[in-house]
Design a protein around this motif. Structure first.
Motif, PDB file in Angstrom:
ATOM      1  N   GLY A   9       0.821  -1.196   0.000  1.00  0.00           N
ATOM      2  CA  GLY A   9       0.000   0.000   0.000  1.00  0.00           C
ATOM      3  C   GLY A   9       0.849   1.236   0.000  1.00  0.00           C
ATOM      4  N   ALA A  10       0.185   2.378   0.103  1.00  0.00           N
ATOM      5  CA  ALA A  10       0.898   3.656   0.196  1.00  0.00           C
ATOM      6  C   ALA A  10       0.006   4.665   0.884  1.00  0.00           C
ATOM      7  CB  ALA A  10       1.313   4.172  -1.178  1.00  0.00           C
ATOM      8  N   VAL A  17      -8.351   2.108   2.669  1.00  0.00           N
ATOM      9  CA  VAL A  17      -9.624   1.525   3.102  1.00  0.00           C
ATOM     10  C   VAL A  17      -9.441   0.056   3.507  1.00  0.00           C
ATOM     11  CG1 VAL A  17     -10.444   0.865   0.782  1.00  0.00           C
ATOM     12  CG2 VAL A  17     -12.080   1.369   2.593  1.00  0.00           C
ATOM     13  N   VAL A  18      -8.503  -0.609   2.858  1.00  0.00           N
ATOM     14  CA  VAL A  18      -8.216  -2.007   3.228  1.00  0.00           C
ATOM     15  C   VAL A  18      -7.569  -2.043   4.613  1.00  0.00           C
ATOM     16  CG1 VAL A  18      -6.890  -4.056   2.597  1.00  0.00           C
ATOM     17  CG2 VAL A  18      -8.039  -2.717   0.819  1.00  0.00           C
ATOM     18  N   GLU A  19      -6.633  -1.139   4.833  1.00  0.00           N
ATOM     19  CA  GLU A  19      -6.022  -1.049   6.176  1.00  0.00           C
ATOM     20  C   GLU A  19      -7.079  -0.759   7.229  1.00  0.00           C
ATOM     21  OE1 GLU A  19      -2.275   1.066   7.093  1.00  0.00           O
ATOM     22  OE2 GLU A  19      -2.440   1.697   5.010  1.00  0.00           O
ATOM     23  N   GLY A  28      -4.698  -9.378  11.798  1.00  0.00           N
ATOM     24  CA  GLY A  28      -3.293  -9.035  11.654  1.00  0.00           C
ATOM     25  C   GLY A  28      -2.894  -9.031  10.187  1.00  0.00           C
ATOM     26  N   TYR A  29      -1.963  -8.165   9.850  1.00  0.00           N
ATOM     27  CA  TYR A  29      -1.437  -8.154   8.480  1.00  0.00           C
ATOM     28  C   TYR A  29      -0.063  -7.509   8.481  1.00  0.00           C
ATOM     29  CZ  TYR A  29      -2.805  -3.184   8.344  1.00  0.00           C
ATOM     30  OH  TYR A  29      -2.934  -1.850   8.617  1.00  0.00           O
ATOM     31  N   THR A  67      -5.748  -8.635  -5.974  1.00  0.00           N
ATOM     32  CA  THR A  67      -5.735  -7.215  -6.294  1.00  0.00           C
ATOM     33  C   THR A  67      -7.203  -6.774  -6.261  1.00  0.00           C
ATOM     34  OG1 THR A  67      -5.972  -7.553  -8.680  1.00  0.00           O
ATOM     35  CG2 THR A  67      -3.730  -7.528  -7.799  1.00  0.00           C
ATOM     36  N   GLU A  68      -7.443  -5.526  -6.500  1.00  0.00           N
ATOM     37  CA  GLU A  68      -8.784  -4.926  -6.542  1.00  0.00           C
ATOM     38  C   GLU A  68      -9.313  -4.716  -5.121  1.00  0.00           C
ATOM     39  OE1 GLU A  68      -9.227  -3.825  -9.437  1.00  0.00           O
ATOM     40  OE2 GLU A  68      -7.628  -5.120 -10.180  1.00  0.00           O
ATOM     41  N   SER A  69      -9.393  -3.438  -4.791  1.00  0.00           N
ATOM     42  CA  SER A  69      -9.754  -3.044  -3.431  1.00  0.00           C
ATOM     43  C   SER A  69     -11.027  -3.721  -2.929  1.00  0.00           C
ATOM     44  CB  SER A  69      -9.905  -1.513  -3.362  1.00  0.00           C
ATOM     45  OG  SER A  69     -10.735  -1.050  -4.407  1.00  0.00           O
ATOM     46  N   VAL A  70     -12.048  -3.764  -3.771  1.00  0.00           N
ATOM     47  CA  VAL A  70     -13.316  -4.298  -3.282  1.00  0.00           C
ATOM     48  C   VAL A  70     -13.294  -5.828  -3.195  1.00  0.00           C
ATOM     49  CG1 VAL A  70     -15.749  -4.580  -3.953  1.00  0.00           C
ATOM     50  CG2 VAL A  70     -14.767  -2.303  -3.684  1.00  0.00           C
TER      51      VAL A  70
END
Ligand code: GSH
Length: 218
Positions: A9-10, A17-19, A28-29, A67-70
């Motif tokens: 990410g950045a 939004v994923v974070e 955890g990630y 991949t792909e946020s959703v």
């Protein structure tokens, strides 16, 4: 073998939004900061798993790459039934799914094009015109969403009792060009929802870390 998913990410990007979802769900990630347009070993590693060199990209412990946020958000939600979304069968579920996919399908490509106009057309004038067209389209998309959902003052965007990942996604995306003030002119209720998300103590400090101290306006 890693035991946790690793998120590429950045700061201020679509990975936010994923974070936010990982954090709220208590999952955890691992995290690799990899701003795609700034060459670095992390970006080389990102390219190795995602040839489009886009974030968010998630590598699961078994090596599967998402991949792909959703897609990533829906995968996370499946692991936490009832959290951050109307449940399957809820009358709001189809509306939730529609608008959750709309954001990356209708609006996100305006940044894929507008951030890198030189990829698509030659010449400064054509590039400036293309960039403006992506901004106009972005505003039209927000306006359409506002008109369809009519967010109620003080409520979440779908009128759900608690926020969903749709509210979180709106919060992130309304920070992007042409930003809050311009978006509020065509979609005031959407921007009110974004500000409500930011005021919520459950993610205190999170949005500021991504979007900075003067992050709200213009
Ligand atoms: N459809 C993707 C879009 C991801 C995306 O475009 N991310 C931006 C950062 S916010 C990016 O990586 N841009 C670099 C590029 O497209 O070259 C998603 O929903 O995750």
């Amino acid at each position: 073998m890693p035991v946790k998913p690793v998120l590429y990410g950045a700061k201020g990007c679509g990975s936010a939004v994923v974070e936010a979802a990982f954090t709220l769900l208590g999952e955890g990630y691992g995290y690799v900061e990899a701003e795609p347009w700034t060459p670095s070993p992390a970006v080389d590693a990102l390219r190795a798993v995602n040839p489009l060199v886009q974030i968010p990209t998630l590598r699961l412990p078994d090596g599967t790459v998402m991949t792909e946020s959703v897609a990533i958000l829906l995968w996370l939600l499946e692991r936490h039934p009832g959290a951050l979304a109307p449940a399957p069968g809820d009358p709001l579920r189809p509306t939730f799914l529609r608008w959750l996919v709309y954001l990356p399908a209708a609006i996100y490509p305006m940044y894929t094009v507008g951030d890198f106009c030189d990829r698509w057309v030659p010449g400064a004038d054509a590039q400036a015109a293309l960039k403006q067209a992506t901004i106009d389209r972005t505003l039209a998309c927000w306006q359409a969403m506002e008109a369809a959902l009519k967010p109620q003052p003080g409520g979440w965007v779908l009128g759900t009792p608690d926020w969903t990942v749709l509210d979180l996604y709106i919060c992130m995306m309304t920070h992007w060009r042409p930003r809050r003030q311009a978006i509020a002119a065509v979609a005031p209720g959407i921007v009110t929802v974004a500000r409500k998300v930011e005021a919520d103590p459950r993610l205190a400090g999170f949005w500021q870390r991504h979007f900075g101290a003067g992050y709200d306006d213009p």
